[in-house]
Design an enzyme around this catalytic site. Structure first.
Site, PDB file in Angstrom:
ATOM      1  N   GLY A  16      37.044  40.034  41.198  1.00 27.60           N
ATOM      2  CA  GLY A  16      36.084  39.065  40.646  1.00 27.60           C
ATOM      3  C   GLY A  16      36.809  37.935  39.932  1.00 27.60           C
ATOM      4  O   GLY A  16      37.793  38.165  39.239  1.00 27.60           O
TER       5      GLY A  16
ATOM      6  N   ARG B   3      37.924  40.176  48.102  1.00 30.92           N
ATOM      7  CA  ARG B   3      38.207  41.614  48.123  1.00 30.92           C
ATOM      8  C   ARG B   3      38.685  41.931  49.543  1.00 30.92           C
ATOM      9  O   ARG B   3      38.250  41.284  50.497  1.00 30.92           O
ATOM     10  CB  ARG B   3      36.949  42.390  47.736  1.00 30.92           C
ATOM     11  CG  ARG B   3      36.553  42.063  46.275  1.00 30.92           C
ATOM     12  CD  ARG B   3      35.545  43.002  45.706  1.00 30.92           C
ATOM     13  NE  ARG B   3      35.408  42.807  44.271  1.00 30.92           N
ATOM     14  CZ  ARG B   3      34.505  42.024  43.680  1.00 30.92           C
ATOM     15  NH1 ARG B   3      33.637  41.355  44.412  1.00 30.92           N
ATOM     16  NH2 ARG B   3      34.443  41.911  42.380  1.00 30.92           N
TER      17      ARG B   3
ATOM     18  N   ASP C 120      42.131  46.188  37.604  1.00 27.58           N
ATOM     19  CA  ASP C 120      42.867  47.409  37.958  1.00 27.58           C
ATOM     20  C   ASP C 120      43.087  47.557  39.461  1.00 27.58           C
ATOM     21  O   ASP C 120      44.151  48.005  39.904  1.00 27.58           O
ATOM     22  CB  ASP C 120      42.114  48.640  37.443  1.00 27.58           C
ATOM     23  CG  ASP C 120      42.374  48.877  35.962  1.00 27.58           C
ATOM     24  OD1 ASP C 120      43.348  48.307  35.431  1.00 27.58           O
ATOM     25  OD2 ASP C 120      41.596  49.621  35.339  1.00 27.58           O
TER      26      ASP C 120
ATOM     27  N   THR D  66      39.625  39.602  34.170  1.00 28.63           N
ATOM     28  CA  THR D  66      38.277  40.113  34.437  1.00 28.63           C
ATOM     29  C   THR D  66      37.375  39.835  33.242  1.00 28.63           C
ATOM     30  O   THR D  66      37.812  39.986  32.096  1.00 28.63           O
ATOM     31  CB  THR D  66      38.259  41.625  34.751  1.00 28.63           C
ATOM     32  OG1 THR D  66      36.895  42.079  34.714  1.00 28.63           O
ATOM     33  CG2 THR D  66      39.054  42.455  33.759  1.00 28.63           C
TER      34      THR D  66
ATOM     35  N   ASP E 167      35.073  41.667  32.421  1.00 26.89           N
ATOM     36  CA  ASP E 167      34.542  42.959  31.963  1.00 26.89           C
ATOM     37  C   ASP E 167      35.314  43.577  30.792  1.00 26.89           C
ATOM     38  O   ASP E 167      34.818  44.523  30.184  1.00 26.89           O
ATOM     39  CB  ASP E 167      34.525  43.968  33.116  1.00 26.89           C
ATOM     40  CG  ASP E 167      33.442  43.653  34.130  1.00 26.89           C
ATOM     41  OD1 ASP E 167      32.512  42.906  33.781  1.00 26.89           O
ATOM     42  OD2 ASP E 167      33.515  44.152  35.267  1.00 26.89           O
TER      43      ASP E 167
ATOM     44  N   ASP F  98      37.650  45.542  30.889  1.00 27.93           N
ATOM     45  CA  ASP F  98      37.799  46.980  31.131  1.00 27.93           C
ATOM     46  C   ASP F  98      39.173  47.361  31.671  1.00 27.93           C
ATOM     47  O   ASP F  98      39.289  48.179  32.582  1.00 27.93           O
ATOM     48  CB  ASP F  98      36.687  47.471  32.075  1.00 27.93           C
ATOM     49  CG  ASP F  98      36.741  46.795  33.427  1.00 27.93           C
ATOM     50  OD1 ASP F  98      37.401  45.738  33.542  1.00 27.93           O
ATOM     51  OD2 ASP F  98      36.140  47.308  34.375  1.00 27.93           O
TER      52      ASP F  98
ATOM     53  N   ARG G  37      29.291  46.385  35.668  1.00 31.39           N
ATOM     54  CA  ARG G  37      28.819  47.487  36.522  1.00 31.39           C
ATOM     55  C   ARG G  37      29.337  48.819  35.999  1.00 31.39           C
ATOM     56  O   ARG G  37      28.614  49.794  35.942  1.00 31.39           O
ATOM     57  CB  ARG G  37      29.290  47.250  37.965  1.00 31.39           C
ATOM     58  CG  ARG G  37      28.653  48.200  38.964  1.00 31.39           C
ATOM     59  CD  ARG G  37      28.636  47.654  40.368  1.00 31.39           C
ATOM     60  NE  ARG G  37      29.870  46.965  40.739  1.00 31.39           N
ATOM     61  CZ  ARG G  37      29.947  45.991  41.640  1.00 31.39           C
ATOM     62  NH1 ARG G  37      28.865  45.578  42.253  1.00 31.39           N
ATOM     63  NH2 ARG G  37      31.090  45.414  41.928  1.00 31.39           N
TER      64      ARG G  37
HETATM   65  P1  ADP Z   1      39.656  44.217  40.414  1.00 28.21           P
HETATM   66  O1  ADP Z   1      41.033  43.770  40.710  1.00 28.21           O
HETATM   67  O2  ADP Z   1      38.890  43.225  39.621  1.00 28.21           O
HETATM   68  O3  ADP Z   1      39.612  45.634  39.851  1.00 28.21           O
HETATM   69  P2  ADP Z   1      38.782  45.299  42.981  1.00 28.21           P
HETATM   70  O4  ADP Z   1      38.711  46.697  42.523  1.00 28.21           O
HETATM   71  O5  ADP Z   1      37.704  44.770  43.852  1.00 28.21           O
HETATM   72  O6  ADP Z   1      38.838  44.247  41.778  1.00 28.21           O
HETATM   73  O7  ADP Z   1      40.177  45.133  43.703  1.00 28.21           O
HETATM   74  C1  ADP Z   1      40.584  43.884  44.224  1.00 28.21           C
HETATM   75  C2  ADP Z   1      41.377  44.100  45.470  1.00 28.21           C
HETATM   76  O8  ADP Z   1      42.580  44.809  45.172  1.00 28.21           O
HETATM   77  C3  ADP Z   1      40.703  44.948  46.528  1.00 28.21           C
HETATM   78  O9  ADP Z   1      39.803  44.215  47.316  1.00 28.21           O
HETATM   79  C4  ADP Z   1      41.890  45.417  47.354  1.00 28.21           C
HETATM   80  O10 ADP Z   1      42.320  44.418  48.237  1.00 28.21           O
HETATM   81  C5  ADP Z   1      42.950  45.594  46.278  1.00 28.21           C
HETATM   82  N1  ADP Z   1      43.008  47.021  45.902  1.00 28.21           N
HETATM   83  C6  ADP Z   1      42.117  47.700  45.182  1.00 28.21           C
HETATM   84  N2  ADP Z   1      42.461  48.997  45.064  1.00 28.21           N
HETATM   85  C7  ADP Z   1      43.614  49.144  45.747  1.00 28.21           C
HETATM   86  C8  ADP Z   1      44.492  50.235  46.022  1.00 28.21           C
HETATM   87  N3  ADP Z   1      44.241  51.458  45.568  1.00 28.21           N
HETATM   88  N4  ADP Z   1      45.588  49.997  46.772  1.00 28.21           N
HETATM   89  C9  ADP Z   1      45.862  48.779  47.242  1.00 28.21           C
HETATM   90  N5  ADP Z   1      45.073  47.697  47.027  1.00 28.21           N
HETATM   91  C10 ADP Z   1      43.976  47.868  46.292  1.00 28.21           C
HETATM   92  O1  F6P Z   2      33.902  40.470  37.539  1.00 32.86           O
HETATM   93  C1  F6P Z   2      33.415  41.704  37.144  1.00 32.86           C
HETATM   94  C2  F6P Z   2      32.019  41.870  37.625  1.00 32.86           C
HETATM   95  O2  F6P Z   2      31.324  40.782  37.181  1.00 32.86           O
HETATM   96  C3  F6P Z   2      31.292  43.137  37.231  1.00 32.86           C
HETATM   97  O3  F6P Z   2      30.774  43.125  35.954  1.00 32.86           O
HETATM   98  C4  F6P Z   2      30.240  43.183  38.268  1.00 32.86           C
HETATM   99  O4  F6P Z   2      29.743  44.444  38.434  1.00 32.86           O
HETATM  100  C5  F6P Z   2      30.943  42.730  39.484  1.00 32.86           C
HETATM  101  O5  F6P Z   2      31.985  41.877  39.022  1.00 32.86           O
HETATM  102  C6  F6P Z   2      30.085  42.039  40.472  1.00 32.86           C
HETATM  103  O6  F6P Z   2      30.866  41.321  41.353  1.00 32.86           O
HETATM  104  P1  F6P Z   2      30.352  40.719  42.722  1.00 32.86           P
HETATM  105  O7  F6P Z   2      28.936  40.327  42.556  1.00 32.86           O
HETATM  106  O8  F6P Z   2      31.266  39.571  42.934  1.00 32.86           O
HETATM  107  O9  F6P Z   2      30.540  41.787  43.717  1.00 32.86           O
END
Ligand code: ADP
Ligand code: F6P
Length: 328
Positions: A19, A80, A111, A133, A135, A137, A179
């Protein structure tokens, strides 16, 4: 994780992932300008890991990041990417970094994005993560890029809802993002003087108790009842209908949605993101890899990504208790 000679960084790549968050541009700008000032080359990767796998890679100059510190979103775009979660995807991404001479990569995200950076570090690409982020978090840090802007945006919007809610003596449910995390809800709940905060971390939420409290609140002579509801609990529209039916008090739901993720970053987000971006480059130059920059106890510090991902943080219970006391 490679010998010292492999750790000499000549070209730094930067991407934003997951995000978006206000302040990401300040971080990108700081990465670009710090790297250039240290005599390195900088490559921007569009659309996060998806763009990396599609080789959407551009050179970045100091002028490419002019007039960006004040802009919300991310000039590099974000995405993503499922393929990055697979071993083949990760190997391909590392090979593309090598092909483009990217020997140091700054990943700005949450994360999930750090998990990707960790995989690349294990495949020989030096990586540093920056916490981006709204969030808040990310366990290893008390600050994440974008939270300050988002919480102020939400707070201002909630003030406006409160005006009309008070005029009509209504109950208002205002849904904020989060979320999986209730930090935005908690902070808005305190800053906006909400009567009730609903967060995904709260396991024992009981709507009947809430309804009784709304009635008691009216008996105490209060003109409105503000509920800040985190997206993770959600269902605000139906909840409003149920509350209105049970209490006879007009109830409206407002879902703030993605407006919370946009807008010009606050001073805090610009400054912290700039410092973190600059530190990330210096960590790479110092031969560090598989690290995340965080902010704790008034200082910027870096953590091993494996350790950072294993950390957990919880909503401070005493802050939640204070929010209840202040709703008297
Ligand atoms: P955030 O970075 O905000 O936590 P996401 O969880 O959507 O957001 O992760 C962002 C991107 O990071 C994912 O779309 C994916 O490409 C990559 N990613 C997430 N988890 C993993 C993982 N376990 N191993 C490798 N790449 C990952
Ligand atoms: O960026 C974090 C966040 O806003 C969360 O609070 C929310 O659940 C999620 O992203 C929603 O993201 P999207 O609508 O882009 O999937």
């Amino acid at each position: 994780m490679g010998n010292d000679s492999e750790k000499i960084v000549r070209t730094i790549g930067v991407l934003t992932s997951g995000g978006d968050a206000p302040g990401m541009n300040a971080a990108i700008r700081a990465v670009v300008r710090t790297a250039l000032s240290r005599g390195l080359k900088v490559r921007g990767i569009r659309r996060g890991y998806l763009g990396l796998l599609n080789e959407e890679i551009i050179d970045l100059s100091a002028r490419d990041v002019s007039d960006t510190i004040e802009r919300g979103g991310t000039i590099l775009q974000t995405a993503r990417c499922k393929e990055m979660r697979t071993e083949e995807g990760q190997q391909k991404a590392a090979a593309i970094c090598k092909k483009y001479g990217i020997d140091g990569l700054v990943v700005i995200g949450g994360d999930g994005s750090f998990a990707g950076a960790q995989k690349l570090a294990n495949l020989g690409v030096n990586t540093i993560g920056l916490p981006g982020t709204i969030d808040l978090d990310i366990a290893c840090t008390e600050y994440t890029i974008g939270f300050d802007t988002a919480v102020n945006t939400a707070m201002e919007a909630i003030d406006k809802v409160r005006d009309t809610s008070t005029s009509h003596e209504r109950c208002s449910i205002i849904e904020v993002m989060g979320r999986d995390a209730g930090y935005l809800a908690l902070w808005c709940g305190i800053a906006n003087g909400a009567e009730r905060i609903l967060m995904p971390e709260e396991q024992d939420f009981d709507e009947k108790v809430l309804i009784e409290d709304i009635l008691e609140n009216k008996r105490r002579g209060k003109k409105n009842y503000i509920i800040i509801n985190a997206e993770g609990i959600g269902d605000s529209i139906n909840m409003a209908k149920r509350i209105e039916e049970a209490t006879g008090i007009e109830t409206r739901a407002t879902i703030l949605g993605h407006m919370q993720r946009g807008g010009s970053p606050t001073c805090k987000d610009r400054v912290y993101a700039s410092i973190m971006g600059s530190l990330a480059v210096d960590l790479l130059i110092a031969g560090k890899s598989n690290r995340v920059v965080g902010y704790k106890h008034g200082e910027y510090i870096d953590f091993d990504i494996d350790e950072a991902l294993a950390m957990r943080k919880a909503i401070p219970e005493y802050q939640y208790e204070i929010s209840k006391i202040l709703a008297l």
